[in-house]
Motif scaffolding. Sequence first.
Motif, PDB file in Angstrom:
ATOM      1  N   GLY A   2     -14.174  -7.428 -49.804  1.00 26.15           N
ATOM      2  CA  GLY A   2     -14.002  -7.349 -48.357  1.00 26.15           C
ATOM      3  C   GLY A   2     -13.034  -8.363 -47.817  1.00 26.15           C
ATOM      4  N   GLY A   3     -12.806  -9.423 -48.574  1.00 28.84           N
ATOM      5  CA  GLY A   3     -11.831 -10.420 -48.138  1.00 28.84           C
ATOM      6  C   GLY A   3     -12.440 -11.483 -47.242  1.00 28.84           C
ATOM      7  N   ILE A   4     -12.322 -12.742 -47.648  1.00 31.74           N
ATOM      8  CA  ILE A   4     -12.799 -13.861 -46.823  1.00 31.74           C
ATOM      9  C   ILE A   4     -11.605 -14.754 -46.504  1.00 31.74           C
ATOM     10  N   ARG A   5     -11.481 -15.073 -45.247  1.00 34.78           N
ATOM     11  CA  ARG A   5     -10.451 -16.045 -44.875  1.00 34.78           C
ATOM     12  C   ARG A   5     -10.918 -17.444 -45.257  1.00 34.78           C
ATOM     13  N   ASN A   6      -9.991 -18.248 -45.753  1.00 34.96           N
ATOM     14  CA  ASN A   6     -10.343 -19.629 -46.052  1.00 34.96           C
ATOM     15  C   ASN A   6     -10.715 -20.397 -44.781  1.00 34.96           C
ATOM     16  N   GLN A   7     -10.200 -19.951 -43.637  1.00 32.05           N
ATOM     17  CA  GLN A   7     -10.516 -20.650 -42.385  1.00 32.05           C
ATOM     18  C   GLN A   7     -12.026 -20.659 -42.115  1.00 32.05           C
ATOM     19  N   GLU A   8     -12.686 -19.515 -42.354  1.00 29.11           N
ATOM     20  CA  GLU A   8     -14.127 -19.453 -42.054  1.00 29.11           C
ATOM     21  C   GLU A   8     -14.990 -19.944 -43.216  1.00 29.11           C
ATOM     22  N   HIS A  23     -31.279 -11.109 -69.689  1.00 28.40           N
ATOM     23  CA  HIS A  23     -30.532 -12.357 -69.942  1.00 28.40           C
ATOM     24  C   HIS A  23     -29.139 -12.081 -70.498  1.00 28.40           C
ATOM     25  N   PRO A  24     -28.371 -11.240 -69.823  1.00 25.71           N
ATOM     26  CA  PRO A  24     -27.027 -10.938 -70.333  1.00 25.71           C
ATOM     27  C   PRO A  24     -26.158 -12.199 -70.365  1.00 25.71           C
ATOM     28  N   GLU A  25     -25.179 -12.156 -71.234  1.00 20.54           N
ATOM     29  CA  GLU A  25     -24.273 -13.305 -71.329  1.00 20.54           C
ATOM     30  C   GLU A  25     -23.162 -13.224 -70.279  1.00 20.54           C
ATOM     31  N   LEU A  26     -22.912 -12.021 -69.785  1.00 18.04           N
ATOM     32  CA  LEU A  26     -21.850 -11.866 -68.791  1.00 18.04           C
ATOM     33  C   LEU A  26     -22.296 -10.884 -67.711  1.00 18.04           C
ATOM     34  N   MET A  27     -22.241 -11.326 -66.482  1.00 24.17           N
ATOM     35  CA  MET A  27     -22.533 -10.410 -65.374  1.00 24.17           C
ATOM     36  C   MET A  27     -21.516 -10.653 -64.253  1.00 24.17           C
ATOM     37  N   VAL A  28     -21.010  -9.553 -63.701  1.00 23.52           N
ATOM     38  CA  VAL A  28     -20.129  -9.630 -62.538  1.00 23.52           C
ATOM     39  C   VAL A  28     -20.828  -8.896 -61.391  1.00 23.52           C
ATOM     40  N   ILE A  29     -20.925  -9.570 -60.264  1.00 24.46           N
ATOM     41  CA  ILE A  29     -21.596  -9.022 -59.075  1.00 24.46           C
ATOM     42  C   ILE A  29     -20.591  -9.051 -57.928  1.00 24.46           C
ATOM     43  N   ASN A  30     -20.618  -8.025 -57.084  1.00 25.45           N
ATOM     44  CA  ASN A  30     -19.746  -8.138 -55.905  1.00 25.45           C
ATOM     45  C   ASN A  30     -20.521  -7.979 -54.596  1.00 25.45           C
ATOM     46  N   THR A  31     -19.860  -8.342 -53.521  1.00 24.63           N
ATOM     47  CA  THR A  31     -20.359  -8.106 -52.170  1.00 24.63           C
ATOM     48  C   THR A  31     -19.223  -7.397 -51.437  1.00 24.63           C
ATOM     49  N   THR A  32     -19.547  -6.555 -50.491  1.00 24.47           N
ATOM     50  CA  THR A  32     -18.465  -5.882 -49.747  1.00 24.47           C
ATOM     51  C   THR A  32     -18.728  -5.805 -48.251  1.00 24.47           C
ATOM     52  N   ASN A  33     -19.910  -6.243 -47.812  1.00 18.60           N
ATOM     53  CA  ASN A  33     -20.226  -6.135 -46.375  1.00 18.60           C
ATOM     54  C   ASN A  33     -19.227  -6.891 -45.496  1.00 18.60           C
ATOM     55  N   LEU A  34     -18.576  -7.899 -46.095  1.00 17.27           N
ATOM     56  CA  LEU A  34     -17.661  -8.728 -45.307  1.00 17.27           C
ATOM     57  C   LEU A  34     -16.456  -7.956 -44.789  1.00 17.27           C
ATOM     58  N   ASP A  35     -16.250  -6.777 -45.316  1.00 16.81           N
ATOM     59  CA  ASP A  35     -15.093  -5.990 -44.878  1.00 16.81           C
ATOM     60  C   ASP A  35     -15.222  -5.537 -43.423  1.00 16.81           C
ATOM     61  N   ILE A  36     -16.382  -5.782 -42.852  1.00 17.78           N
ATOM     62  CA  ILE A  36     -16.560  -5.450 -41.431  1.00 17.78           C
ATOM     63  C   ILE A  36     -15.611  -6.266 -40.554  1.00 17.78           C
ATOM     64  N   CYS A  37     -14.988  -7.266 -41.145  1.00 20.96           N
ATOM     65  CA  CYS A  37     -14.059  -8.126 -40.389  1.00 20.96           C
ATOM     66  C   CYS A  37     -12.857  -7.357 -39.847  1.00 20.96           C
ATOM     67  N   HIS A  38     -12.630  -6.151 -40.294  1.00 18.91           N
ATOM     68  CA  HIS A  38     -11.538  -5.347 -39.719  1.00 18.91           C
ATOM     69  C   HIS A  38     -11.796  -5.037 -38.243  1.00 18.91           C
ATOM     70  N   THR A  39     -13.079  -4.968 -37.877  1.00 21.05           N
ATOM     71  CA  THR A  39     -13.410  -4.537 -36.515  1.00 21.05           C
ATOM     72  C   THR A  39     -14.392  -5.443 -35.794  1.00 21.05           C
ATOM     73  N   ASN A  40     -15.096  -6.332 -36.525  1.00 22.01           N
ATOM     74  CA  ASN A  40     -16.167  -7.087 -35.872  1.00 22.01           C
ATOM     75  C   ASN A  40     -16.264  -8.491 -36.479  1.00 22.01           C
ATOM     76  N   PHE A  41     -15.628  -9.424 -35.840  1.00 25.99           N
ATOM     77  CA  PHE A  41     -15.602 -10.792 -36.357  1.00 25.99           C
ATOM     78  C   PHE A  41     -17.004 -11.412 -36.362  1.00 25.99           C
TER      79      PHE A  41
END
Lengths: 442, 173
Positions: free
Chosen positions: A48-54, A297-315
């Motif tokens: 979703g993209g996070i600005r370093n500012q916030e 107990h996996p040795e490698l896991m990748v998790i994502n979040t995407t809710n932050l993409d709401i920043c296109h319309t709602n800061f």
Amino acid sequence: MKRRKFIRNTFMATAGMMTAPYILPAGTISRSSGFRLANHVVLVVFGGGIRNQESVGQQYLLNQAAGPGGNIMPNMLTGAQPTYNLLYTPWETAVASPLATKGTLYKHMRYAGGPTGHFNGHTAVITGNYTSDSLNLSANPVMPTIFEYYRKHNDPVASALNAWWMSIDLGPYVYLNYSQDPVYGAKYGGNYMSPTTTFGSLGVDYFSTLNTMHPEEITRMQTIKSFLDANFDRSVTDIPGILNSDENRQLIQDFMLQLIQGDIPVEYPLPPGIGLDQMTGDLSNIAVSWKVLQQFHPELMVINTTNLDICHTNFSEYVKYLHKADFGVGWLWDKIQSDPVLANDTIMICIPEHGRNAVPNTIPDANGLFAYDHTGDENSRDVFCLVVGPPSVVNQGLVVGSEDAPEGETIDVVPTIAHILGFKDLIPPGYLPGSILEAAFV
Amino acid sequence: MQASKHLIWVTLCGLLLSTSCKKEIEQEVIYDNIIYEIDTVPVYQSNAEKDRLKTPLQYISGLYSNLYLSGIPSNVLDNLVIYRLSIGDKTLVNEMILNAMLDSPDVLATIPDDSEMRDDVEAFVEECYLRFYLRKPSAYELYAMTEMIDGDADMTVVDVYRAFLLSNEYMFY
């Protein structure tokens, strides 16, 4: 620091010549071919993209001249939280001290190449290679994923039960558990789940009453299936997708049914007193990911979040989701430290797929705050990265990189994970243009 | 049989003089069914003819129609295709979808019970090959499969169906 690195590198070079397993700092024996810094890696990709500012900039509303600055990610970052003009209800932290004190913060890192699109950003982090405008959203990536490197370059080859890609969304993300590369590919892919679908209403509708199969049933079915397959000259490897062994497939299916049917209770990443109505998709993904971590107990896991993409319309909502996602990461780390297998033997890396623009768009939210897109300006290529782990392995409380002198790139995550899990030197030349995030390690 | 075929053919020809093209096709289908009483027809002489992998949509809709003996409702198909996307190991999710279907009372009503299978195992095996593989078993397949079922008193119809529907051959057409 330099002397310690020299000693470590010397030790690694010596260890590289050894073929026998050896004891890790955390007291476990490595199964991989090379020196391991830890036996488990969890990578959290903030989609979703996070600005370093916030985030690391802790500007909160300063940037919009609408209120104070402050740290809205108190689980991950040090710094005082804003005290007024709050767009969110502050949650008490899940960790006693911020994760930045337990690791190294790359405050300014670059997403240096390719479009600042969500799938492009994810693909860069997960494959260690930037992408172009021609990235196919309906196909597995061209370059191998971290799952394939990990599984192929372990001796013996690591099972898929040890490698998991947990994505909140379907769409193109379903393709990120293995690549089209003929040397790697599905044979070395990671297990994929999208918990909000797998364990959501569809899962409940179709599988809430399904019984797990008895071992005798499985044996009888397998007896006949083996006979049938022996009389057909096309093998199951012709079928797209990753494969688990029969035994592991059954373990996963039993786990899924137990979770769907409530036999394995879900723990919610929420502070005390906060209701389930405050759950987000990001937090649901983290909750199920924790169950997978706890179970296998996996040795490698990748998790994502995407809710932050709401920043296109709602800061304002973006700020809320950021605060909650931060809690989820702290909660997950706390859970990891409560597990006897994972505690003190796990390194967690947190990184946004890319940033967002410096200048807002023209869409105000209910609070009159303007939203931000990610159209490829320099600000949208500025991200942070937090590497957390045991003090014997990861430098604690270290901050590297500045706005003027950023350090590291998002494509460095794959070589860094390969370094942690001890197989970096086994990856053929030409595959990974990035570098190990050396500063993070003791 | 030939006389009745001729009679129907003549009748049809007469009808076709005053009907549309669409009508003509419908009448021919009815004609075939009456004359040959077709239920299940082996369309493959051997499994070597199957060289194309079924799409997820084909696999799931095939499973449904093979077990429920009716077409899959579009919303069920949509849901299952989406669900299938959410799990990386397609063998695993195929198993789950199949097991859920085999648990359905509607499906259990369409399949023979275990005693029917035991009454005539050879006929049951032949029926399985026709129903799921659209071909007849070879003499060896018929013999070996019959032996396997006869040799295991605990083997159930569901066990056999599950094996067919998860087998490699069923994934291809």
